[in-house]
Design a protein around this motif. Structure first.
Motif, PDB file in Angstrom:
ATOM      1  N   GLU A  54       0.830  -1.206   0.000  1.00  0.00           N
ATOM      2  CA  GLU A  54       0.000   0.000   0.000  1.00  0.00           C
ATOM      3  C   GLU A  54       0.867   1.259   0.000  1.00  0.00           C
ATOM      4  O   GLU A  54       0.561   2.224  -0.685  1.00  0.00           O
ATOM      5  CB  GLU A  54      -0.947   0.021   1.208  1.00  0.00           C
ATOM      6  N   TYR A  94       2.232   2.160  -3.564  1.00  0.00           N
ATOM      7  CA  TYR A  94       1.279   2.841  -4.435  1.00  0.00           C
ATOM      8  C   TYR A  94       0.948   4.239  -3.925  1.00  0.00           C
ATOM      9  O   TYR A  94       0.742   5.162  -4.707  1.00  0.00           O
ATOM     10  CB  TYR A  94       0.001   2.022  -4.588  1.00  0.00           C
ATOM     11  N   ARG A  95       0.893   4.405  -2.618  1.00  0.00           N
ATOM     12  CA  ARG A  95       0.632   5.731  -2.040  1.00  0.00           C
ATOM     13  C   ARG A  95       1.746   6.701  -2.446  1.00  0.00           C
ATOM     14  O   ARG A  95       1.492   7.856  -2.773  1.00  0.00           O
ATOM     15  CB  ARG A  95       0.543   5.620  -0.521  1.00  0.00           C
ATOM     16  N   PHE A 102       3.654   6.473  -5.166  1.00  0.00           N
ATOM     17  CA  PHE A 102       3.506   6.768  -6.582  1.00  0.00           C
ATOM     18  C   PHE A 102       2.410   7.802  -6.802  1.00  0.00           C
ATOM     19  O   PHE A 102       2.548   8.698  -7.638  1.00  0.00           O
ATOM     20  CB  PHE A 102       3.177   5.491  -7.364  1.00  0.00           C
ATOM     21  N   THR A 104      -5.803   6.246  -9.663  1.00  0.00           N
ATOM     22  CA  THR A 104      -5.642   4.804  -9.845  1.00  0.00           C
ATOM     23  C   THR A 104      -4.729   4.229  -8.769  1.00  0.00           C
ATOM     24  O   THR A 104      -5.022   3.184  -8.189  1.00  0.00           O
ATOM     25  CB  THR A 104      -5.052   4.509 -11.243  1.00  0.00           C
ATOM     26  N   TYR A 105      -3.631   4.916  -8.503  1.00  0.00           N
ATOM     27  CA  TYR A 105      -2.712   4.449  -7.459  1.00  0.00           C
ATOM     28  C   TYR A 105      -3.346   4.525  -6.074  1.00  0.00           C
ATOM     29  O   TYR A 105      -3.083   3.688  -5.222  1.00  0.00           O
ATOM     30  CB  TYR A 105      -1.409   5.243  -7.485  1.00  0.00           C
ATOM     31  N   LYS A 139      -5.362   1.446  -5.640  1.00  0.00           N
ATOM     32  CA  LYS A 139      -4.493   0.285  -5.415  1.00  0.00           C
ATOM     33  C   LYS A 139      -3.857   0.314  -4.030  1.00  0.00           C
ATOM     34  O   LYS A 139      -3.471  -0.727  -3.507  1.00  0.00           O
ATOM     35  CB  LYS A 139      -3.392   0.236  -6.474  1.00  0.00           C
ATOM     36  N   SER A 140      -3.747   1.500  -3.433  1.00  0.00           N
ATOM     37  CA  SER A 140      -3.086   1.598  -2.131  1.00  0.00           C
ATOM     38  C   SER A 140      -3.995   1.187  -0.983  1.00  0.00           C
ATOM     39  O   SER A 140      -3.535   1.014   0.137  1.00  0.00           O
ATOM     40  CB  SER A 140      -2.575   3.025  -1.896  1.00  0.00           C
TER      41      SER A 140
END
Length: 64
Positions: free
Chosen positions: A2, A5-6, A8, A33-34, A37-38
């Motif tokens: 997580e 992605y956070r 990014f 989007t990221y 995913k996070s």
């Protein structure tokens, strides 16, 4: 994962601050989007409440 992605998502937002409008929109969409995913699995956002019932959507006189 997580945190990966956070990070990014934050980098995309940082780049978007200095980008042209088209690229900014694309980078902010990428950040969203990221962000999704996070989130850990099972923490999806609930759907918003329905404002009209399905029966009222199709209750008018139909066209043939």
């Amino acid at each position: 994962m997580e945190e990966f992605y956070r990070g990014f998502a934050q980098r995309a937002r940082d780049l978007a601050e200095k980008a042209d409008p088209f690229t900014r929109r694309r980078l902010l969409d990428l950040a969203k989007t990221y962000d999704v995913k996070s989130r850990p699995p099972g923490s999806a956002r609930p759907l918003p409440p329905r404002t009209t019932s399905p029966s009222t959507l199709f209750s008018g006189a139909g066209e043939a």
